[in-house]
Design an enzyme around this catalytic site. Structure first.
Site, PDB file in Angstrom:
ATOM      1  N   ARG A   1       7.360  -3.872  -1.091  1.00 51.59           N
ATOM      2  CA  ARG A   1       6.969  -4.610   0.006  1.00 51.59           C
ATOM      3  C   ARG A   1       5.385  -4.987  -0.292  1.00 51.59           C
ATOM      4  NH1 ARG A   1      10.765  -1.123   1.278  1.00 51.59           N
ATOM      5  NH2 ARG A   1       9.652  -0.020  -0.405  1.00 51.59           N
TER       6      ARG A   1
ATOM      7  N   LYS B   1      -5.754   1.486 -23.649  1.00 54.12           N
ATOM      8  CA  LYS B   1      -6.493   1.367 -24.860  1.00 54.12           C
ATOM      9  C   LYS B   1      -8.137   1.934 -24.518  1.00 54.12           C
ATOM     10  CE  LYS B   1      -4.894  -3.146 -26.426  1.00 54.12           C
ATOM     11  NZ  LYS B   1      -5.131  -4.373 -26.492  1.00 54.12           N
TER      12      LYS B   1
ATOM     13  N   HIS C   1      -4.869   2.896   2.584  1.00 53.17           N
ATOM     14  CA  HIS C   1      -4.023   1.939   2.753  1.00 53.17           C
ATOM     15  C   HIS C   1      -4.150   0.840   3.997  1.00 53.17           C
ATOM     16  CE1 HIS C   1      -0.724  -0.755   1.447  1.00 53.17           C
ATOM     17  NE2 HIS C   1       0.366   0.202   1.511  1.00 53.17           N
TER      18      HIS C   1
HETATM   19  C1  NCD Z   1       3.758   3.232   1.210  1.00 52.25           C
HETATM   20  C2  NCD Z   1       2.615   3.279   0.217  1.00 52.25           C
HETATM   21  O1  NCD Z   1       2.558   2.845  -0.840  1.00 52.25           O
HETATM   22  O2  NCD Z   1       1.671   4.203   0.408  1.00 52.25           O
HETATM   23  N1  NCD Z   1       4.545   2.327   0.941  1.00 52.25           N
HETATM   24  C3  NCD Z   1       4.019   1.080   1.530  1.00 52.25           C
HETATM   25  O3  NCD Z   1       3.199   0.564   0.992  1.00 52.25           O
HETATM   26  N2  NCD Z   1       4.858   0.197   2.305  1.00 52.25           N
HETATM   27  C4  NCD Z   1       4.361   4.352   1.651  1.00 52.25           C
HETATM   28  C5  NCD Z   1       4.912   5.621   0.540  1.00 52.25           C
HETATM   29  O4  NCD Z   1       4.804   5.242  -0.674  1.00 52.25           O
HETATM   30  O5  NCD Z   1       5.407   6.508   1.048  1.00 52.25           O
END
Ligand code: NCD
Length: 347
Positions: A62, A92, A147
């Site tokens: 996503r 490397k 995130h």
């Molecule tokens: C998540 C992530 O990568 O932190 N996915 C995302 O970006 N929608 C959630 C997950 O990996 O569980």
């Protein structure tokens, strides 16, 4: 770190303020209207010929596709490495600092990066600033750190689904110790008045202290709970997360057992949906785990296969309160708006 530089790095969910979020969400909604009206030429003029580099050191569907599609739709040119850990010169022995300086020298307008190290991107961004580059770095997920762009789309979804971002009872379920999405979302929810958080986790996977300290300092109410039934009956939003098997602590050989003890403890099925109010919403950053799916986890050159357990039953998908696929699409809209701002400084 971002505050010290003039470059519009996106590193941490806490860097956004409510005014900025409001403007970004308006712009994301505008992007949606443009897309639905088929105004693709107009959209493609917004960042025409600007360039995005996209480097993913961890798997993604996503986040990567929505960033790259957002860039495409805005007219950008995209150079992408989807398995940067193996296909870059890191293998490397090149340091990330060197690699990002080199990439910045090729003149991108933005670098989107999913990093496998926790909390390392601020230092990389600071190094680019110090080296005289003005290219923004966008954190597309860093280890079990942050995130921030997922938090943007999560909050945008709550606003779109419920019409407000304040006075919400938000129940977060699953692996809150290792899941970066819940950590980032918490920072954004704390910015709006009257929100209350309930963390329902298996033992050992509680939300970490840094977030709890932050919530206390902001006077945001939160509780740890093991009572999913009680939490659901009061919820406006249920935010379900996957157990991050690849980030669980302990010996590799013990991982299947450790996983079994924590996974499957809290599962959202139509039975749990029955406990929710009519206007509540169920969100999940996705991917959700398929029952009996297998995941290979590698550590120090050794690998083990773990059999997984589903946390959100597919039977829930037809319930109108199941908002997770709409949520995933909102990633495209919010990332379009964000890219526009990061590259041009305005909406
Ligand atoms: C998540 C992530 O990568 O932190 N996915 C995302 O970006 N929608 C959630 C997950 O990996 O569980």
């Amino acid at each position: 770190m971002a505050a010290l530089s003039n470059t519009r790095h996106i590193l941490h969910a806490n860097q956004f303020d409510v005014d900025f979020l409001g403007e970004l969400f308006e712009q994301a909604a505008w992007m949606d209207r443009q897309l639905k009206a088929g105004k693709l030429d107009e959209l493609a003029g917004i960042l025409r010929r600007r360039r995005m580099f996209s480097l993913f050191f961890e798997p993604s569907t996503r986040t990567r596709f929505s960033f790259e599609s957002a860039a495409d739709l805005l007219g950008m040119r995209v150079r992408a490495s989807e398995n940067a850990g193996e296909f870059s010169s890191r293998i490397k022995g090149e340091s990330d600092i060197d690699a990002f300086r080199v990439l910045a020298g090729y003149g991108p307008d933005v670098i989107v990066v999913r990093h496998d190290g926790t909390d390392q991107l601020p230092a990389i961004a600071a190094d680019l600033d110090a080296a005289g580059f003005s290219v923004p770095l966008v954190n597309a997920g860093d280890g079990s750190g942050q995130h921030p762009t997922q938090a943007l789309l999560d909050v945008y979804t709550i606003q779109a689904e419920l019409g407000r971002l304040d006075n919400l009872n938000v129940v977060m379920v699953g692996d809150l110790a290792n899941g970066r999405t819940a950590r980032s979302l918490t920072y954004l929810l704390a910015k709006y008045p009257g929100n209350r958080l309930t963390f329902v986790t298996p033992p050992g996977l509680e939300m970490r202290e840094d977030i709890k300290k932050y919530l206390s300092a902001q006077n945001v109410g939160y509780v740890d709970s093991h009572d999913l039934t009680d939490a659901l009956s009061k919820a406006d939003v249920v935010y379900v997360t996957r157990i991050q098997v690849e980030r669980l602590p302990g010996e590799l050989a013990e991982l299947p057992e450790t996983y079994k003890q924590v996974a499957g403890r809290y599962r959202i099925t139509p039975r749990e949906l029955n406990l929710l109010s009519r206007n509540a919403r169920v969100l999940h950053p996705l991917p959700r785990v398929g029952d009996s799916a297998k995941q290979r986890v590698k550590r120090n050159g050794e690998a083990i296969e773990v059999t997984l357990m589903n946390e959100l039953a597919p039977e829930c998908d037809t319930d109108p309160r199941a908002a997770y696929f709409r949520q995933a699409r909102n990633g495209l809209l919010t990332r379009m708006a964000l890219l526009q701002w990061v590259v041009t400084g305005k909406f």
